[in-house]
Enzyme design. Structure first.
Site, PDB file in Angstrom:
ATOM      1  N   GLY A 281      -1.236  10.148   6.919  1.00  0.00           N
ATOM      2  CA  GLY A 281      -1.496  11.334   6.118  1.00  0.00           C
ATOM      3  C   GLY A 281      -1.871  11.061   4.680  1.00  0.00           C
ATOM      4  O   GLY A 281      -2.608  10.129   4.376  1.00  0.00           O
ATOM      5  N   SER A 282      -1.296  11.866   3.812  1.00  0.00           N
ATOM      6  CA  SER A 282      -1.777  11.926   2.426  1.00  0.00           C
ATOM      7  C   SER A 282      -1.653  10.622   1.654  1.00  0.00           C
ATOM      8  O   SER A 282      -2.245  10.496   0.589  1.00  0.00           O
ATOM      9  CB  SER A 282      -1.018  13.000   1.677  1.00  0.00           C
ATOM     10  OG  SER A 282      -1.031  14.189   2.414  1.00  0.00           O
ATOM     11  N   THR A 283      -0.858   9.673   2.144  1.00  0.00           N
ATOM     12  CA  THR A 283      -0.771   8.407   1.416  1.00  0.00           C
ATOM     13  C   THR A 283      -2.126   7.699   1.385  1.00  0.00           C
ATOM     14  O   THR A 283      -2.316   6.751   0.648  1.00  0.00           O
ATOM     15  CB  THR A 283       0.256   7.473   2.080  1.00  0.00           C
ATOM     16  OG1 THR A 283       0.074   7.520   3.482  1.00  0.00           O
ATOM     17  CG2 THR A 283       1.664   7.918   1.747  1.00  0.00           C
ATOM     18  N   PHE A 284      -3.075   8.200   2.208  1.00  0.00           N
ATOM     19  CA  PHE A 284      -4.416   7.625   2.215  1.00  0.00           C
ATOM     20  C   PHE A 284      -5.288   8.138   1.072  1.00  0.00           C
ATOM     21  O   PHE A 284      -6.309   7.552   0.764  1.00  0.00           O
ATOM     22  CB  PHE A 284      -5.109   7.970   3.547  1.00  0.00           C
ATOM     23  CG  PHE A 284      -5.094   6.852   4.528  1.00  0.00           C
ATOM     24  CD1 PHE A 284      -3.893   6.408   5.045  1.00  0.00           C
ATOM     25  CD2 PHE A 284      -6.269   6.242   4.929  1.00  0.00           C
ATOM     26  CE1 PHE A 284      -3.871   5.372   5.954  1.00  0.00           C
ATOM     27  CE2 PHE A 284      -6.248   5.207   5.844  1.00  0.00           C
ATOM     28  CZ  PHE A 284      -5.053   4.767   6.349  1.00  0.00           C
TER      29      PHE A 284
END
Lengths: 568, 270
Positions: A281-284
């Site tokens: 998810g958003s850690t990308f």
């Protein structure tokens, strides 16, 4: 000399007789001499050998059993020399059923009292079997051995055999792995370096890992606490030195005790940090922004994107948890973790560039590490459409291991150079690899303020450890269950770097299926569970790693702060 | 004749003796070597034992166990950012006396109380605790804080004078007058480096012999002028409570530390 002289006159037959005799004598002499020389030679050889042995040979009292202290299998130690795996001589209890002299019924009764894993009938059956030799207990406790010895039964065999012991039990179990019954590595570093650990030339020297035991313990403890608090089914955590690629701590929960690995749940033996792949998810998102900056698509943190409440693209609808419904800057997109904004940035960068950068960071290949437990990443593959580009931009449609993520963050913040992760201590025998450039130095520098902003102003507020300048990104990804994204089952993660003004360590914390609690008001997003865990771990490990807490230092926040609109 | 016939026997004997000698040497060497090997074996065995014990200690004291104890018993937590010090200097500042700027505190009179305390210290260990506590503090401050050399030297010369006059009013006067003349007179005579050790060293000698309370009172009064005045005026209790209320100050400033306990005693005796 003795030949007849021509002057001698006699009867010819007589003369012939004398000649024959002499010849015979001469031959006899020759043979005798030869035999004597042979015997003399043999005696001389024996005498010389005796003399040689007396001068240089071993003596009778020579002990051949104990000549060296080298263990049967090399030790594994942490970076400070603390033993993590050792081979000791353990007691083994066995029985020769055919050699038992005493009453088998009595013996069975006594054995049942000592070793209750079988009842009397079971023991009796075992003792009456026709087998020659049966192992009863390996790695027996000394008290049990003493009790068995006191039975005085010659049919019982007590012996010692080398056995692998992990003194720290659960600590770094997934890194160390374990050995099978024959003493060969079955998982982890035991498996990866089996040759090195058993070879008589190298086993004397311990295998030095990059793991730091205190850091590992802190990470494991805090993660376990988070896993319990949020009733997660699993968790993973990695601490990494971003400049060398050394892994200082890596853990996977549920815990594994390598001393009894054979009896553990397969779920516990599964290494979530390197073998499991997840959509994180958003850690990308930081990668997407960095790619766009490196590709020249995003020129400033103040670049404006249109952020509607919903974005419809290629027949899909992209949603935000905190929709803007207005124009927003790159800084704001990152601060509020906007999928809509990031998808547009990714689309602007394009599939080709995205693939190139992901390849550069090693996200499309199995993770580079010494362990043999490596997960295969899941990517859009040949179907890398524009929609796929957008979803990959915010971490969906691509599944990597947590170690990939940690390596990616290390690459992003060490100045943009990818180096493979390693579990061996970097030193004279193991140099830092040269690495390859993925992001430019300037991009790497600008990202510092952006990720620090997420912690000071955005979704990762609870990850802050005062004084340690934590920067990072939360990630909450819905789990794919039966081909559909589940609303209720999520994987939360927090990936970050500290200290942000001079990045040194990257860390990833991941919780598998955390639940909401009263303290989190029922929320199960990363900001409520992974982020505070991250903060707690940092405040424990940073002092050990020599990071000085300083409340007055910050990265250059002037890069991003002007582009944030304060909502009232 | 006989010598020649025995020559061969001599040779045989000589060779035999030499061979035997060589063999003895050989035997000796072999036994030494055996002993050495024995030692080597014992070393290896000892190493094994050490390894075994280390493993056992390591296993019993494993980090998970320590963590468990910490969680259940000690409850230690990671230090916060503001608990870190910049260095030994910053650490020292934590325990440094807080300097309170008190305009009424007579800086000049720092060393006099040291004199007055000594009797209490030297003569009797069972004397009231406040004086016992205060005396080392007084000495400490005299040595460290007072930079004025005349002040240290002064008491020796001046103190004896007021002895017979224990009244407050006179003391006050004396105190008012004394500092100036004393300083002027003494300062030039005293070696600039000497006074601090002197003040300490001489005090016990003097006071040890004649350690009577009146003397102490007389000595202290001038120094603790301001405070004693108020303390004496109030009932003893009040003075005590006041003294107790300011423990920090007492410890912190030189004058306070040395004079307070005395002021407590003085009214009691009177």
């Amino acid at each position: 000399m003795n030949a007849p002289t021509p002057a001698l006159v006699g009867r010819p037959d007589r003369l012939r007789l004398v000649g024959q005799r002499r010849q015979l004598l001469a031959v006899m002499h020759q043979r005798l001499m030869f035999g004597m020389l042979v015997y003399a030679g043999i005696i001389a050889v024996i005498v010389l050998r005796l003399l040689w042995l007396a001068a240089f040979g071993d003596h009778a009292g020579r002990k051949t059993t104990v000549t060296t202290a080298a263990p049967d299998r090399g030790d594994i130690v942490d970076r400070n020399g603390q033993p993590l795996a050792r081979t000791i001589d353990a007691w083994t209890i066995a029985v020769h059923p055919t050699k038992i002299l005493g009453n088998k019924l009595d013996l069975a009764r006594k054995l049942a009292a000592l070793m209750p894993e079988r009842d009397e009938a079971g023991w009796l059956q075992l003792l009456r079997s026709n087998k020659n030799f049966i192992f009863l207990r390996r790695r027996a406790a000394p008290s049990l051995v003493e009790a068995v010895n006191a039975l005085g039964e010659p049919g019982m065999a007590l012996s010692r055999e080398p056995d692998r012991l992990y003194p720290q039990t659960d600590l770094a179990a997934h890194v160390l792995g374990f050995t099978d019954i024959d003493g060969h590595g079955a998982a982890g570093m035991e498996r990866a370096f089996d040759q090195r650990l058993t070879d008589s030339a190298t086993r004397g020297e311990p295998l030095v890992l990059s793991i730091s035991a205190p850091v590992q313990q802190a990470l494991e403890h805090e993660l376990l606490e988070a896993k319990t608090t949020f009733s997660a089914i699993g968790a993973a955590g990695i601490v990494m030195d971003i400049h060398t690629g050394e892994i200082l701590a890596m853990t996977s929960l549920p815990q594994l005790n390598p001393n009894i690995a054979g009896n553990m749940d397969p779920e516990a033996r599964f290494n979530r940090a390197t073998l499991g792949v997840w959509e994180l998810g958003s850690t990308f998102k930081p990668f997407t922004v960095a790619m766009a900056m490196d590709a020249g698509k995003v020129k400033s943190m103040g670049q404006i994107y249109n952020c509607p409440r919903q974005l419809h693209a290629f027949g899909r609808t992209i949603n935000d948890t905190h929709p803007f419904g207005r124009a927003c800057t790159v800084a704001e997109i990152m601060q509020e973790s906007s999928n809509i904004g990031t998808a547009q940035i990714a689309a602007q960068t394009g599939a080709e560039a995205q693939k190139r950068f992901l390849k550069g960071m090693g996200f499309l290949d199995p993770i580079a590490i010494e362990l043999k437990e490596k997960g295969r990443t899941l990517t859009p593959g040949s179907d890398w459409s524009e929609l796929a580009t957008m979803t990959v931009g915010y971490g969906h449609g691509i599944a990597v291991t947590p170690l990939h993520l940690a390596t990616g963050y290390a690459t992003l913040f060490n100045g943009g150079i990818y180096r493979p992760a390693t579990l061996l201590k970097v030193g004279p025998g193991h140099q830092v690899p040269r690495g390859r450039r993925v992001f430019s130095d300037a991009t790497s520098y600008k990202m510092r303020a952006l990720l620090r902003l997420v912690v000071t102003e955005g979704t990762g507020g609870k990850a802050d450890a005062p004084g340690y300048r934590v920067g990072g990104k939360t990630g909450t990804a819905e789990k794919l269950i039966g081909g559909r994204y589940s609303k209720n089952v999520v994987v939360t993660s927090f990936a970050g770097v500290f200290p942000m003004d001079e990045p040194r360590y990257a860390m990833v914390v991941m919780l598998d299926e955390p639940k909401g609690t009263a303290d989190t008001y029922g929320f199960r997003t990363a900001g409520w569970n992974a982020a505070p865990t991250f903060g707690r771990v940092v405040s424990r490990i940073a002092p050990m790693l020599g990071v000085r807490p300083d409340l007055k230092r910050e990265p250059n926040m002037a890069e991003v702060l002007p582009y944030i609109r304060k909502e009232d | 004749m006989s010598a020649r016939s025995f020559r061969s026997v001599g040779w045989v004997a000589g060779v035999a003796a030499t061979a035997l000698g060589c063999y003895m040497v050989n035997l000796k060497v072999a036994s030494e070597r055996a002993a050495l090997e024995d030692v080597e074996t014992r070393i290896v065995l000892a190493e094994r034992d050490i390894r075994l014990l280390q493993t056992e200690i390591g296993t019993r004291g494993r980090l998970a166990q320590l963590e468990k104890w910490n969680v259940k018993v000690l409850a230690l937590s990671a230090p916060a950012a503001n608990q870190f010090m910049d260095g030994s200097f910053q650490l020292a500042t934590l325990v440094a006396p807080q300097k309170v700027l008190d305009p009424t505190a007579p800086v000049v009179l720092a060393s006099a109380p040291a004199l007055a305390h000594q009797p209490v210290l030297a003569s009797d260990g069972a004397v009231a605790s406040p004086s016992a506590q205060s005396s080392p503090a007084g000495m400490l401050h005299t040595a460290s804080l007072k930079r004025e050399l005349p002040a240290a030297a002064m008491p020796r010369r001046v103190a004896p004078a007021p002895k017979p006059v224990p009244e407050k009013s006179k003391l006050a006067q004396a105190a008012a007058e004394r500092p100036t003349p004393a300083r002027r007179k003494v300062a030039p005579k005293v070696d600039p480096l000497a006074p601090k050790p002197e003040a300490k060293a001489t005090a016990p000698a003097k006071t040890g012999a004649a350690a009577s309370k009146p003397k102490a009172v007389a000595l202290t009064k001038p120094k603790a002028k301001v405070e004693t005045k108020t303390a004496a005026a109030k009932p003893k209790r009040e003075a005590e409570s006041e003294a107790a209320a300011k423990p920090k100050r007492e410890a912190a400033t030189k004058t306070a530390a040395t004079s307070k306990p005395k002021s407590k005693e003085a009214p009691a005796k009177q």
